[in-house]
Design a protein around this motif. Sequence first.
Motif, PDB file in Angstrom:
ATOM      1  N   GLN A   9     -24.346 -12.572  -3.384  1.00 46.16           N
ATOM      2  CA  GLN A   9     -24.459 -11.816  -4.628  1.00 46.16           C
ATOM      3  C   GLN A   9     -23.179 -11.930  -5.446  1.00 46.16           C
ATOM      4  O   GLN A   9     -23.220 -12.070  -6.669  1.00 46.16           O
ATOM      5  CB  GLN A   9     -24.751 -10.345  -4.331  1.00 46.16           C
ATOM      6  N   GLY A  10     -22.031 -11.840  -4.767  1.00 42.39           N
ATOM      7  CA  GLY A  10     -20.768 -11.951  -5.475  1.00 42.39           C
ATOM      8  C   GLY A  10     -20.599 -13.306  -6.128  1.00 42.39           C
ATOM      9  O   GLY A  10     -20.083 -13.414  -7.243  1.00 42.39           O
ATOM     10  N   ARG A  11     -21.056 -14.359  -5.450  1.00 51.48           N
ATOM     11  CA  ARG A  11     -20.943 -15.703  -6.026  1.00 51.48           C
ATOM     12  C   ARG A  11     -21.817 -15.833  -7.266  1.00 51.48           C
ATOM     13  O   ARG A  11     -21.398 -16.412  -8.269  1.00 51.48           O
ATOM     14  CB  ARG A  11     -21.340 -16.755  -4.987  1.00 51.48           C
ATOM     15  N   ARG A  12     -23.020 -15.255  -7.221  1.00 44.14           N
ATOM     16  CA  ARG A  12     -23.886 -15.292  -8.398  1.00 44.14           C
ATOM     17  C   ARG A  12     -23.283 -14.500  -9.555  1.00 44.14           C
ATOM     18  O   ARG A  12     -23.388 -14.911 -10.716  1.00 44.14           O
ATOM     19  CB  ARG A  12     -25.275 -14.749  -8.046  1.00 44.14           C
ATOM     20  N   ALA A  13     -22.655 -13.362  -9.225  1.00 52.12           N
ATOM     21  CA  ALA A  13     -22.016 -12.560 -10.280  1.00 52.12           C
ATOM     22  C   ALA A  13     -20.877 -13.327 -10.933  1.00 52.12           C
ATOM     23  O   ALA A  13     -20.698 -13.279 -12.153  1.00 52.12           O
ATOM     24  CB  ALA A  13     -21.502 -11.238  -9.689  1.00 52.12           C
ATOM     25  N   ARG A  14     -20.102 -14.056 -10.123  1.00 48.23           N
ATOM     26  CA  ARG A  14     -18.996 -14.834 -10.690  1.00 48.23           C
ATOM     27  C   ARG A  14     -19.525 -15.973 -11.560  1.00 48.23           C
ATOM     28  O   ARG A  14     -18.927 -16.304 -12.585  1.00 48.23           O
ATOM     29  CB  ARG A  14     -18.104 -15.361  -9.565  1.00 48.23           C
ATOM     30  N   ARG A  15     -20.627 -16.558 -11.165  1.00 51.89           N
ATOM     31  CA  ARG A  15     -21.235 -17.607 -11.984  1.00 51.89           C
ATOM     32  C   ARG A  15     -21.697 -17.044 -13.324  1.00 51.89           C
ATOM     33  O   ARG A  15     -21.534 -17.672 -14.370  1.00 51.89           O
ATOM     34  CB  ARG A  15     -22.408 -18.245 -11.240  1.00 51.89           C
ATOM     35  N   LEU A 212      -7.328  -2.815 -21.245  1.00 53.28           N
ATOM     36  CA  LEU A 212      -8.319  -3.590 -20.496  1.00 53.28           C
ATOM     37  C   LEU A 212      -7.726  -4.121 -19.195  1.00 53.28           C
ATOM     38  O   LEU A 212      -8.364  -4.045 -18.135  1.00 53.28           O
ATOM     39  CB  LEU A 212      -8.830  -4.743 -21.361  1.00 53.28           C
ATOM     40  N   VAL A 213      -6.516  -4.637 -19.261  1.00 51.29           N
ATOM     41  CA  VAL A 213      -5.853  -5.147 -18.057  1.00 51.29           C
ATOM     42  C   VAL A 213      -5.534  -4.003 -17.098  1.00 51.29           C
ATOM     43  O   VAL A 213      -5.634  -4.148 -15.873  1.00 51.29           O
ATOM     44  CB  VAL A 213      -4.578  -5.922 -18.444  1.00 51.29           C
ATOM     45  N   ALA A 214      -5.168  -2.829 -17.654  1.00 51.54           N
ATOM     46  CA  ALA A 214      -4.787  -1.691 -16.821  1.00 51.54           C
ATOM     47  C   ALA A 214      -5.942  -1.136 -16.006  1.00 51.54           C
ATOM     48  O   ALA A 214      -5.724  -0.347 -15.074  1.00 51.54           O
ATOM     49  CB  ALA A 214      -4.194  -0.586 -17.697  1.00 51.54           C
ATOM     50  N   CYS A 215      -7.171  -1.509 -16.336  1.00 58.48           N
ATOM     51  CA  CYS A 215      -8.338  -1.046 -15.563  1.00 58.48           C
ATOM     52  C   CYS A 215      -8.402  -1.689 -14.176  1.00 58.48           C
ATOM     53  O   CYS A 215      -9.013  -1.122 -13.254  1.00 58.48           O
ATOM     54  CB  CYS A 215      -9.626  -1.354 -16.317  1.00 58.48           C
ATOM     55  N   THR A 280     -23.533  -7.246  -9.336  1.00 58.17           N
ATOM     56  CA  THR A 280     -23.734  -6.288  -8.249  1.00 58.17           C
ATOM     57  C   THR A 280     -23.220  -4.925  -8.690  1.00 58.17           C
ATOM     58  O   THR A 280     -22.544  -4.812  -9.713  1.00 58.17           O
ATOM     59  CB  THR A 280     -22.966  -6.745  -6.992  1.00 58.17           C
ATOM     60  N   PRO A 281     -23.499  -3.852  -7.932  1.00 54.15           N
ATOM     61  CA  PRO A 281     -22.977  -2.525  -8.293  1.00 54.15           C
ATOM     62  C   PRO A 281     -21.463  -2.402  -8.154  1.00 54.15           C
ATOM     63  O   PRO A 281     -20.901  -1.355  -8.501  1.00 54.15           O
ATOM     64  CB  PRO A 281     -23.702  -1.589  -7.315  1.00 54.15           C
ATOM     65  N   ASP A 282     -20.804  -3.413  -7.641  1.00 61.08           N
ATOM     66  CA  ASP A 282     -19.353  -3.391  -7.457  1.00 61.08           C
ATOM     67  C   ASP A 282     -18.655  -3.449  -8.813  1.00 61.08           C
ATOM     68  O   ASP A 282     -18.849  -4.377  -9.591  1.00 61.08           O
ATOM     69  CB  ASP A 282     -18.938  -4.592  -6.600  1.00 61.08           C
ATOM     70  N   HIS A 283     -17.809  -2.453  -9.088  1.00 61.61           N
ATOM     71  CA  HIS A 283     -17.088  -2.418 -10.368  1.00 61.61           C
ATOM     72  C   HIS A 283     -16.206  -3.647 -10.560  1.00 61.61           C
ATOM     73  O   HIS A 283     -15.941  -4.039 -11.706  1.00 61.61           O
ATOM     74  CB  HIS A 283     -16.220  -1.159 -10.450  1.00 61.61           C
ATOM     75  N   ARG A 284     -15.752  -4.230  -9.469  1.00 65.37           N
ATOM     76  CA  ARG A 284     -14.899  -5.418  -9.592  1.00 65.37           C
ATOM     77  C   ARG A 284     -15.660  -6.611 -10.152  1.00 65.37           C
ATOM     78  O   ARG A 284     -15.046  -7.581 -10.612  1.00 65.37           O
ATOM     79  CB  ARG A 284     -14.307  -5.770  -8.218  1.00 65.37           C
ATOM     80  N   GLU A 285     -16.982  -6.523 -10.135  1.00 62.10           N
ATOM     81  CA  GLU A 285     -17.799  -7.617 -10.658  1.00 62.10           C
ATOM     82  C   GLU A 285     -18.462  -7.268 -11.982  1.00 62.10           C
ATOM     83  O   GLU A 285     -18.447  -8.066 -12.923  1.00 62.10           O
ATOM     84  CB  GLU A 285     -18.835  -8.027  -9.607  1.00 62.10           C
ATOM     85  N   TRP A 286     -19.040  -6.059 -12.096  1.00 62.46           N
ATOM     86  CA  TRP A 286     -19.807  -5.787 -13.317  1.00 62.46           C
ATOM     87  C   TRP A 286     -18.944  -5.283 -14.459  1.00 62.46           C
ATOM     88  O   TRP A 286     -19.281  -5.495 -15.635  1.00 62.46           O
ATOM     89  CB  TRP A 286     -20.972  -4.841 -13.052  1.00 62.46           C
ATOM     90  N   LEU A 287     -17.804  -4.633 -14.185  1.00 72.90           N
ATOM     91  CA  LEU A 287     -17.002  -4.126 -15.300  1.00 72.90           C
ATOM     92  C   LEU A 287     -16.310  -5.257 -16.077  1.00 72.90           C
ATOM     93  O   LEU A 287     -16.309  -5.222 -17.319  1.00 72.90           O
ATOM     94  CB  LEU A 287     -15.989  -3.104 -14.795  1.00 72.90           C
ATOM     95  N   PRO A 288     -15.736  -6.292 -15.407  1.00 72.73           N
ATOM     96  CA  PRO A 288     -15.255  -7.440 -16.200  1.00 72.73           C
ATOM     97  C   PRO A 288     -16.374  -8.121 -16.975  1.00 72.73           C
ATOM     98  O   PRO A 288     -16.159  -8.576 -18.106  1.00 72.73           O
ATOM     99  CB  PRO A 288     -14.660  -8.378 -15.128  1.00 72.73           C
ATOM    100  N   LEU A 289     -17.574  -8.178 -16.381  1.00 71.19           N
ATOM    101  CA  LEU A 289     -18.707  -8.765 -17.096  1.00 71.19           C
ATOM    102  C   LEU A 289     -19.074  -7.920 -18.317  1.00 71.19           C
ATOM    103  O   LEU A 289     -19.444  -8.459 -19.367  1.00 71.19           O
ATOM    104  CB  LEU A 289     -19.905  -8.876 -16.151  1.00 71.19           C
ATOM    105  N   ALA A 290     -18.934  -6.593 -18.205  1.00 72.42           N
ATOM    106  CA  ALA A 290     -19.217  -5.726 -19.346  1.00 72.42           C
ATOM    107  C   ALA A 290     -18.279  -6.019 -20.509  1.00 72.42           C
ATOM    108  O   ALA A 290     -18.684  -5.967 -21.677  1.00 72.42           O
ATOM    109  CB  ALA A 290     -19.098  -4.259 -18.926  1.00 72.42           C
ATOM    110  N   ALA A 291     -17.018  -6.333 -20.203  1.00 72.25           N
ATOM    111  CA  ALA A 291     -16.070  -6.674 -21.267  1.00 72.25           C
ATOM    112  C   ALA A 291     -16.520  -7.924 -22.014  1.00 72.25           C
ATOM    113  O   ALA A 291     -16.496  -7.972 -23.254  1.00 72.25           O
ATOM    114  CB  ALA A 291     -14.672  -6.871 -20.669  1.00 72.25           C
TER     115      ALA A 291
END
Length: 340
Positions: A9-15, A212-215, A280-291
């Motif tokens: 899932q993490g690999r798909r999120a990074r893609r 943004l970086v400070a998040c 994924t529900p992981d903030h480390r993946e979806w919050l950068p994508l939200a930006a």
Amino acid sequence: MNAHGRWGQGRRARRRLLAWSGLLLLAMAVSLMAGSRWLGPEALWHALWSPSPTNVDDLLVRTTRTPRTLLAAVVGASLGVAGGIMQTLTRNPLAAPGLLGVNAGALFVVVMLVTLGGDLPAAVTHLGAFGGAALAVALVWGVAMRRGHSVGPLRLLLAGAALTALFHAFSQALLVVDQQGLDSVLFWLAGSVAGRPLAGSWPMLIVALIALVACAPFLRQWNVLAAGEAVAIGAGVAVRRLQLVSVALIVVLAGASVTLAGNIAFVGLIVPHLARRLATPDHREWLPLAAVIGAVLLLLADVAARTLILPREIPLGVMTALLGAPFFMWLVRRQGVQHG
């Protein structure tokens, strides 16, 4: 889910993040080319890399469209991330930065400055708008806070709704007294990134980028907070401090966005939902994508705003409302079905 499934899932999120980053570059290029005078790729390349001081297209790109493109990208990214933090903080999928009074506080101070001071320098108006956003959120936090306890999501939202209504009432009262000031605040009411030179905007742009970086250091803690305050306290998270940091980041991101572009509706609401669906529900993946998604959507909305009814423009805040309102109604209906 096992470790292999999470890794997949993490690999798909990074893609998907990489794909949306490519879309962001494409949207920025389209934004630089679009307008009443459309430019081709060759003219855009010439304007960016070998401009001539006498070439009209080069001047158009460098003095008008480049600032507009940068502003739309940064404001979209900031609102997307601020909305995501807000929804995590309140554990409410319908929450947006405006519910903390950011927009209402900024508008009230701008209206007050225009009414009392008339035509003021842009720097003073920017500082006033940002200060108004911070003041509004500080008041909301103070009203919602209970001594010795963390701030409850419901109390935060109720306090934000009450103070937002209060600030709007004050703003409307001032505009009734001084109707000539209405023309000066139309930008803040409608929302726009047009006609905003970088010379007066770069301080807030830098502030938004730093926020943004400070998040980044708080992404893992937001994962725990999303499961509930009791779980977060059990995991050793300083909930009250994390809540305060989260509110501060929302203030900076949303406050800078309001200062730069006025009232932009729905971006902070819908972008986090799109990001969570694609990652994924992981903030480390979806919050950068939200930006990235926020930047792409606001760039495309701005392109549509300036090209749909040429030679006129639709205010950007109106365009985002037209695009976001149907999604919001679908979201409300979906939440009602889930909890009905």
